[in-house]
Design a protein around this motif. Structure first.
Motif, PDB file in Angstrom:
ATOM      1  N   HIS A 115       0.850  -1.176   0.000  1.00 40.14           N
ATOM      2  CA  HIS A 115       0.000   0.000   0.000  1.00 40.14           C
ATOM      3  C   HIS A 115       0.890   1.232   0.000  1.00 40.14           C
ATOM      4  CE1 HIS A 115      -2.890  -2.972   1.400  1.00 40.14           C
ATOM      5  NE2 HIS A 115      -3.837  -2.131   1.007  1.00 40.14           N
ATOM      6  N   TYR A 116       0.309   2.347  -0.380  1.00 45.63           N
ATOM      7  CA  TYR A 116       1.056   3.587  -0.281  1.00 45.63           C
ATOM      8  C   TYR A 116       0.139   4.689   0.224  1.00 45.63           C
ATOM      9  CZ  TYR A 116      -1.074   5.304  -4.599  1.00 45.63           C
ATOM     10  OH  TYR A 116      -1.966   5.730  -5.547  1.00 45.63           O
ATOM     11  N   ARG A 117       0.748   5.701   0.774  1.00 45.51           N
ATOM     12  CA  ARG A 117       0.010   6.863   1.257  1.00 45.51           C
ATOM     13  C   ARG A 117       0.582   8.080   0.558  1.00 45.51           C
ATOM     14  NH1 ARG A 117      -2.938   8.106   6.210  1.00 45.51           N
ATOM     15  NH2 ARG A 117      -3.915  10.069   5.632  1.00 45.51           N
ATOM     16  N   LYS A 118      -0.273   8.872   0.001  1.00 45.47           N
ATOM     17  CA  LYS A 118       0.121  10.070  -0.730  1.00 45.47           C
ATOM     18  C   LYS A 118      -0.106  11.269   0.187  1.00 45.47           C
ATOM     19  CE  LYS A 118      -1.779  12.309  -4.729  1.00 45.47           C
ATOM     20  NZ  LYS A 118      -2.513  12.130  -5.964  1.00 45.47           N
ATOM     21  N   LEU A 119       0.970  11.953   0.537  1.00 46.24           N
ATOM     22  CA  LEU A 119       0.895  13.091   1.448  1.00 46.24           C
ATOM     23  C   LEU A 119       1.248  14.366   0.681  1.00 46.24           C
ATOM     24  CD1 LEU A 119       2.895  11.531   4.420  1.00 46.24           C
ATOM     25  CD2 LEU A 119       0.421  11.558   4.107  1.00 46.24           C
TER      26      LEU A 119
END
Length: 144
Positions: A115-119
């Motif tokens: 998974h990835y989180r875009k900040l």
């Protein structure tokens, strides 16, 4: 800061706090728009900082220029020299509008579970984001 890490430097990095993030003993706590986002250092597989160009304002202004040109051309009787001046003014203003550059900055945090989180980060926090990416790429964060 050099890329060679000594044990004293590891302890300094573990308590580091910046405007964008705080490095705790095994966590990275991001402070973005009055929101705290916590990641475990061991679950992060990759960090990337990207700069993306935002064309939305450019396109909107370009359509406004073209609409203004069509309005002026159709509703007023214009002689040949004035028509040439109108076309040149429209072309020059369109080129100027396309050359306006707005950017958005994004920090991608990939985790081990694919998974990835875009900040979305502010321009003033780019230095801190690049510093954190450098710490991750050099292996400092895995030693904490």
């Amino acid at each position: 800061m050099s890329l060679i890490c000594k044990s004293e430097e590891i302890l300094e990095i573990a308590g580091q706090e910046t405007a964008l993030y705080t490095l705790d003993s095994s966590q990275i706590i991001f402070k973005i728009d009055h929101e705290k986002i916590v990641f475990d250092v061991n679950t992060i597989s990759n960090l990337r900082c990207l700069k993306k160009r935002d064309f939305s304002a450019n396109i909107a202004l370009l359509f406004c220029i073209i609409a203004a040109y069509c309005f002026v051309k159709d509703y007023f009787t214009i002689s040949v020299p004035n028509n040439l001046l109108l076309v040149l003014t429209t072309i020059v203003s369109a080129v100027v509008l396309i050359s306006i550059k707005r950017y958005t900055y994004v920090l991608y945090v990939n985790t081990n579970d694919l998974h990835y989180r875009k900040l979305k980060i502010h321009k003033k926090d780019i230095y801190y984001a690049l510093h954190l990416v450098g710490l991750f790429k050099s292996g400092y964060l895995q030693k904490i």
